[in-house]
Design a protein around this motif. Structure first.
Motif, PDB file in Angstrom:
ATOM      1  N   UNK A   1       0.821  -1.193   0.000  1.00 55.79           N
ATOM      2  CA  UNK A   1       0.000   0.000   0.000  1.00 55.79           C
ATOM      3  C   UNK A   1       0.858   1.247   0.000  1.00 55.79           C
ATOM      4  N   UNK A   2       0.204   2.387  -0.032  1.00 53.15           N
ATOM      5  CA  UNK A   2       0.923   3.669  -0.017  1.00 53.15           C
ATOM      6  C   UNK A   2       1.694   3.814   1.292  1.00 53.15           C
ATOM      7  N   UNK A   3       2.910   4.330   1.178  1.00 49.24           N
ATOM      8  CA  UNK A   3       3.723   4.581   2.359  1.00 49.24           C
ATOM      9  C   UNK A   3       4.626   3.442   2.761  1.00 49.24           C
ATOM     10  N   UNK A   4       4.633   2.348   1.987  1.00 47.87           N
ATOM     11  CA  UNK A   4       5.466   1.196   2.326  1.00 47.87           C
ATOM     12  C   UNK A   4       6.752   1.138   1.503  1.00 47.87           C
ATOM     13  N   UNK A   5       7.047   2.205   0.790  1.00 48.20           N
ATOM     14  CA  UNK A   5       8.295   2.350   0.024  1.00 48.20           C
ATOM     15  C   UNK A   5       8.374   1.316  -1.092  1.00 48.20           C
ATOM     16  N   UNK A   6       7.382   1.356  -1.973  1.00 52.39           N
ATOM     17  CA  UNK A   6       7.344   0.485  -3.138  1.00 52.39           C
ATOM     18  C   UNK A   6       6.894   1.305  -4.346  1.00 52.39           C
ATOM     19  N   UNK A   7       6.757   0.647  -5.484  1.00 55.25           N
ATOM     20  CA  UNK A   7       6.278   1.331  -6.679  1.00 55.25           C
ATOM     21  C   UNK A   7       4.845   1.843  -6.527  1.00 55.25           C
ATOM     22  N   UNK A   8       4.105   1.317  -5.557  1.00 56.29           N
ATOM     23  CA  UNK A   8       2.755   1.825  -5.293  1.00 56.29           C
ATOM     24  C   UNK A   8       2.799   3.310  -4.942  1.00 56.29           C
ATOM     25  N   UNK A   9       3.884   3.746  -4.316  1.00 59.80           N
ATOM     26  CA  UNK A   9       4.005   5.149  -3.931  1.00 59.80           C
ATOM     27  C   UNK A   9       4.158   6.071  -5.135  1.00 59.80           C
ATOM     28  N   UNK A  10       4.471   5.520  -6.292  1.00 59.95           N
ATOM     29  CA  UNK A  10       4.463   6.304  -7.531  1.00 59.95           C
ATOM     30  C   UNK A  10       3.141   6.150  -8.265  1.00 59.95           C
TER      31      UNK A  10
ATOM     32  N   UNK B   1       9.468   8.572  -1.501  1.00 56.92           N
ATOM     33  CA  UNK B   1       9.909   7.321  -0.863  1.00 56.92           C
ATOM     34  C   UNK B   1      11.262   7.469  -0.170  1.00 56.92           C
ATOM     35  N   UNK B   2      12.004   8.538  -0.457  1.00 56.35           N
ATOM     36  CA  UNK B   2      13.367   8.667   0.093  1.00 56.35           C
ATOM     37  C   UNK B   2      13.386   8.590   1.626  1.00 56.35           C
ATOM     38  N   UNK B   3      12.548   9.335   2.337  1.00 56.39           N
ATOM     39  CA  UNK B   3      12.629   9.268   3.805  1.00 56.39           C
ATOM     40  C   UNK B   3      11.911   8.066   4.430  1.00 56.39           C
ATOM     41  N   UNK B   4      11.191   7.301   3.620  1.00 53.39           N
ATOM     42  CA  UNK B   4      10.380   6.218   4.172  1.00 53.39           C
ATOM     43  C   UNK B   4      11.231   5.028   4.611  1.00 53.39           C
ATOM     44  N   UNK B   5      10.725   4.306   5.592  1.00 48.32           N
ATOM     45  CA  UNK B   5      11.302   3.027   5.993  1.00 48.32           C
ATOM     46  C   UNK B   5      10.518   1.929   5.296  1.00 48.32           C
TER      47      UNK B   5
ATOM     48  N   UNK C   1       8.693  -1.411   4.343  1.00 45.71           N
ATOM     49  CA  UNK C   1       8.016  -2.475   5.094  1.00 45.71           C
ATOM     50  C   UNK C   1       7.600  -3.629   4.182  1.00 45.71           C
ATOM     51  N   UNK C   2       8.004  -3.560   2.914  1.00 40.81           N
ATOM     52  CA  UNK C   2       7.724  -4.628   1.957  1.00 40.81           C
ATOM     53  C   UNK C   2       8.994  -4.931   1.163  1.00 40.81           C
ATOM     54  N   UNK C   3       9.088  -6.160   0.685  1.00 47.44           N
ATOM     55  CA  UNK C   3      10.176  -6.524  -0.206  1.00 47.44           C
ATOM     56  C   UNK C   3      11.517  -6.648   0.498  1.00 47.44           C
ATOM     57  N   UNK C   4      12.552  -6.811  -0.308  1.00 44.07           N
ATOM     58  CA  UNK C   4      13.891  -7.027   0.227  1.00 44.07           C
ATOM     59  C   UNK C   4      14.393  -5.827   1.023  1.00 44.07           C
ATOM     60  N   UNK C   5      13.983  -4.624   0.614  1.00 45.41           N
ATOM     61  CA  UNK C   5      14.426  -3.425   1.334  1.00 45.41           C
ATOM     62  C   UNK C   5      13.976  -3.437   2.788  1.00 45.41           C
ATOM     63  N   UNK C   6      12.877  -4.137   3.080  1.00 44.64           N
ATOM     64  CA  UNK C   6      12.372  -4.167   4.456  1.00 44.64           C
ATOM     65  C   UNK C   6      13.335  -4.869   5.400  1.00 44.64           C
ATOM     66  N   UNK C   7      14.212  -5.719   4.861  1.00 38.40           N
ATOM     67  CA  UNK C   7      15.197  -6.397   5.708  1.00 38.40           C
ATOM     68  C   UNK C   7      16.163  -5.406   6.354  1.00 38.40           C
TER      69      UNK C   7
END
Length: 209
Positions: A124-133, A169-173, A175-181
Motif C-alpha cells: 500500500x501507499x507509504x510502504x516504500x514500493x512502486x505503489x508510492x508512484x 519514498x526517500x525518507x520512508x522506511x 516495510x515490503x520486499x527485500x528493502x524491508x530487511x
C-alpha cells in the motif's frame, strides 16, 4: 484528441530507450536497498518488449500491445519486477481493448495497472514500493480527466505525480520486499521500483505529447 495504437507503440519505444538510459541509476538505487539488479533486469525486459512490439502484425487495439508487453516482461524479467510490471500491464491491457483511448480510458488504464501491482505485491501507499508512484499518478489522472483535460494532459499529470511520489519514498522506511530487511537503514534512499515507474509513465506522457 485520443490516444491510439501508434501512441502505444511510441510509448514502448520511448520506455525502452528511457530504461536503457536510466539503467545505471536504477542499478545503484537497487544496490543501496536491494539486490542491485533492477536496472539490468528492466533493461533486458524492455529491450525484448520493444523488439516484440516492433514485429507485431498490425495490432487492432491498445490492449493488444499492453498485453504483449505484459507477457514479454513476465517471461524475460527476473526478480520481483517481472511479475509486478507484467501484472500491471496485463490488467491495463484488459481495460484497454479499444483502438483509441479518451481521458476516462486513460484513467482506467492507470487504475488497472495499479490494481495489478497491489494485487500482486500486496503493498500500500507509504510502504516504500512502486505503489508510492502509481497511487498518486492515478489520483492526479482522475483529477485531470475530471477537469476535462485531453488524454495527453491526463498522462502528463500522472507522470508528474509519479515523479513526486518516487521522491517521497526517500525518507520512508521500507516495510515490503527485500528493502524491508534493512529496517531503519532503508530510509534515505529512493525506491528503485517507484523510480522506474515514474520513468515509464513519463515515457507514456512524452509519447502522447
Amino acid at each position: 484528441m485520443t490516444l491510439d495504437v501508434e501512441w502505444a507503440r511510441r510509448w514502448v519505444a520511448l520506455a525502452a530507450q528511457a530504461i536503457t538510459e536510466a539503467k545505471d541509476e536504477l542499478v545503484e538505487l537497487d544496490r543501496e536497498i536491494g539486490d542491485g539488479d533492477h536496472g539490468v533486469n528492466l533493461d533486458r525486459g524492455f529491450a525484448a518488449v520493444a523488439a516484440k512490439i516492433e514485429g507485431m502484425d498490425r495490432p487492432a487495439t491498445v490492449g493488444e500491445i499492453l498485453t504483449t508487453v505484459a507477457t514479454t516482461l513476465m517471461s524475460s524479467v527476473g526478480g520481483a519486477s517481472g511479475p509486478l510490471y507484467g501484472t500491471a500491464f496485463l490488467r491495463a491491457g484488459k481495460v484497454s481493448g479499444l483502438a483509441e483511448l479518451g481521458p476516462d480510458a486513460v484513467v482506467a488504464l492507470l487504475e488497472g495497472a495499479l490494481e495489478g501491482i497491489t494485487s500482486r505485491g500486496r503493498a500500500g501507499v507509504g510502504e516504500k514500493t512502486m505503489v508510492d508512484a502509481w497511487a498518486p499518478a492515478v489520483e492526479a489522472a482522475v483529477r485531470s480527466a475530471g477537469a476535462g483535460d485531453e488524454p495527453a494532459a491526463v498522462l502528463r499529470a500522472a507522470a508528474d505525480a509519479a515523479a513526486d511520489g518516487a521522491r517521497s519514498t526517500i525518507p520512508l522506511v521500507a516495510s515490503k520486499g527485500r528493502a524491508s530487511y534493512l529496517g531503519e537503514r532503508s530510509a534515505g534512499h529512493m525506491d528503485p521500483g517507484a523510480r522506474s515507474s515514474a520513468i515509464l509513465l513519463d515515457a507514456a506522457a512524452r509519447a502522447a505529447a
